[in-house]
Enzyme design. Structure first.
Site, PDB file in Angstrom:
ATOM      1  CD  GLU A 125      46.580  41.090  37.130  1.00  0.00           C
ATOM      2  OE1 GLU A 125      46.886  42.114  37.769  1.00  0.00           O
ATOM      3  OE2 GLU A 125      47.185  39.997  37.269  1.00  0.00           O
ATOM      4  CG  ASP A 177      46.076  35.681  33.887  1.00  0.00           C
ATOM      5  OD1 ASP A 177      45.032  36.188  34.354  1.00  0.00           O
ATOM      6  OD2 ASP A 177      47.103  36.350  33.653  1.00  0.00           O
TER       7      ASP A 177
END
Length: 463
Positions: free
Chosen positions: A148, A85
């Site tokens: 994250e 991500d």
């Protein structure tokens, strides 16, 4: 060396695979069935596992939360943890943020450095070990995280279902090795204001900052005054004396005070100029009659002031590994009825939560503050003689010819979310940090250099 030569052989395929995954906009979005963090993140995870499968690895997708590629046999495994991500691209790009274009030896794009480029690099590093049939006694997992940038909830999902690695690293930090990360607390300090502001000057509101982990660069207060001209004159005198950047104006029935500061990360508050601290200093010097809001301001000026290490508050902790505790006042929300401070305190790696919070709680009893919404991350710390540190140190020094100075930081890395992991690269000493910025890039030479270091590191940990 055999490993280095093999990296050179596969470098073109590695670069193409990194480009493929950079071209996917994997910003967290609305949850969909089987796609807990949205369409883009799911596409990136599918692509990473597709690449891993084509390279000959066994792959697993844990319900769209996290995936991994695995190689080898054995009861224990070495983990390499990275994330797919990314933060939103923002504005100001010279090249397309999802173009993965290469210019002047640099690949540009969101995620090139943080963290798609590095985690795909480690996948190819593992391929080198597989292709060379190097003997290893542990399995190796390349773990693809997906959340994250928004809380790391996917790793909790993984940890609830999978055994932890015995050793490993995340390519989501800095070289040489981050062996210590301070304990991090984020919370609100709250108090009801019962005895209201009154008299010639009344505080109607104070608002400043946005988040606990950022030094606020602006704070505003609204005052009601019987003699506006006199109060504005006093504000200007106090501002000039203290060299504050202040704008003051009359608006409707209020005096509006705006104080400008300088933003900085909450882990390094000493590098900023806290607008909330300046505002409270200014208000503390005005002739405002005693009330609960002034008691809070006086308390703040006595026990916080402009200190960023908790010295006045009684929480001035320090160790040789990571230095001083940091004390950041990230935001204030004060109405006539209630005040709330958003605080971010980070304590040294060899100390404990209670070492900080016991004196903190003792101090706030004076005004009966309440602590709400506490979020706590324990420190991460590996002694210098820990096998993980010794092995990574050996690899780094052999591969770079430079001494592996151990780093302890105030920020937190992905390493905190899984056992037996430290941050190891991909940013080399002296290189600019472009993560989260427009024109994020990674040098092609550094991709290849990283692939060699990571291949040696994986082999050293797994052999």
């Amino acid at each position: 060396m055999e490993i280095d030569s093999k990296v050179e052989e596969i470098k073109e395929d590695m670069i193409k695979s990194i480009q493929e995954i950079i071209k996917i906009r994997s910003v967290s979005d609305e949850e969909k069935p089987g796609k807990p963090f949205g369409e883009g993140v799911s596409k990136a995870l599918d692509k990473a596992l597709e690449i891993a499968g084509k390279l000959g690895f066994k792959t697993t997708n844990l319900d769209g939360y996290v995936g991994y590629a695995e190689y080898g046999k054995g009861k224990d495994y070495v983990g390499v943890l990275g994330h797919l991500d990314v933060v939103p691209e923002g504005k100001g790009w010279k090249y397309p943020p999802y173009g993965a274009e290469i210019h002047d030896g640099k690949m540009y794009g969101r995620g090139t450095m943080d963290d798609k480029g590095p985690i795909i690099t480690t996948l190819y590093s593992l391929k080198v070990i597989k292709d060379l049939k190097l003997p290893i006694s542990k399995r190796v997992r390349i773990i693809f995280g997906t959340n994250e940038e928004n809380g790391c909830s996917e790793i909790q999902y993984y940890n609830d279902r999978e055994k932890q690695p015995v050793l490993g690293f995340t390519p989501d930090g800095n070289y040489p090795i981050i062996y210590g990360e301070k304990g991090i607390t984020t919370f609100n300090l709250v108090k009801e204001l019962n005895k209201k502001s009154h008299g010639d000057i009344v505080i109607k509101y104070v608002e400043g900052g946005e988040r606990a982990n950022v030094v606020p660069n602006y704070c505003e207060a609204g005052l009601k005054a019987n003699d506006r001209a006199s109060v504005i004159n006093s504000i200007e005198q106090i501002s000039n004396k203290n060299k504050f950047d202040v704008k003051v104006e009359s608006k409707d029935d209020l005096i509006i005070i705006g104080v400008k500061g300088l933003a900085a990360h909450g882990s390094t508050p000493e590098l900023g100029k806290n607008a909330v601290m300046q505002m409270f200093k200014l208000l503390g010097e005005l002739k405002i009659e005693k009330c609960d809001s002034m008691s809070v301001i006086d308390f703040f000026n006595r026990y916080v002031g402009f200190e960023t290490d908790g010295k006045f508050f009684g929480t001035a902790l320090e160790d040789k590994e990571s230095g001083k505790l940091t004390f950041n006042v990230g935001a204030v929300h004060m109405s006539e009825d209630k005040v709330s401070f958003a605080l971010n305190l980070r304590y040294p790696v060899t100390l404990k939560y209670d070492d900080m919070m016991n004196p903190f709680k003792k101090r706030i009893k004076e005004l009966d503050f309440k602590i709400e919404d506490m979020v706590h991350q324990k420190p991460l710390f590996f002694p210098e003689n820990h096998p993980l540190i010794k092995k990574l140190k050996k690899v780094y020094e052999e591969q770079t010819g430079e001494k592996a100075e151990l780093l302890a930081i105030g920020g937190g890395t992905y390493a905190k979310d899984m056992d037996n992991i430290v941050a190891f690269g991909p940013i080399f000493p002296g290189e600019p940090e472009t993560i989260h910025n427009a024109n994020e890039y990674i040098k092609i030479d550094d991709i290849i250099k990283n692939a060699k270091i990571y291949a040696h590191a994986i082999y050293e940990l797994a052999k």
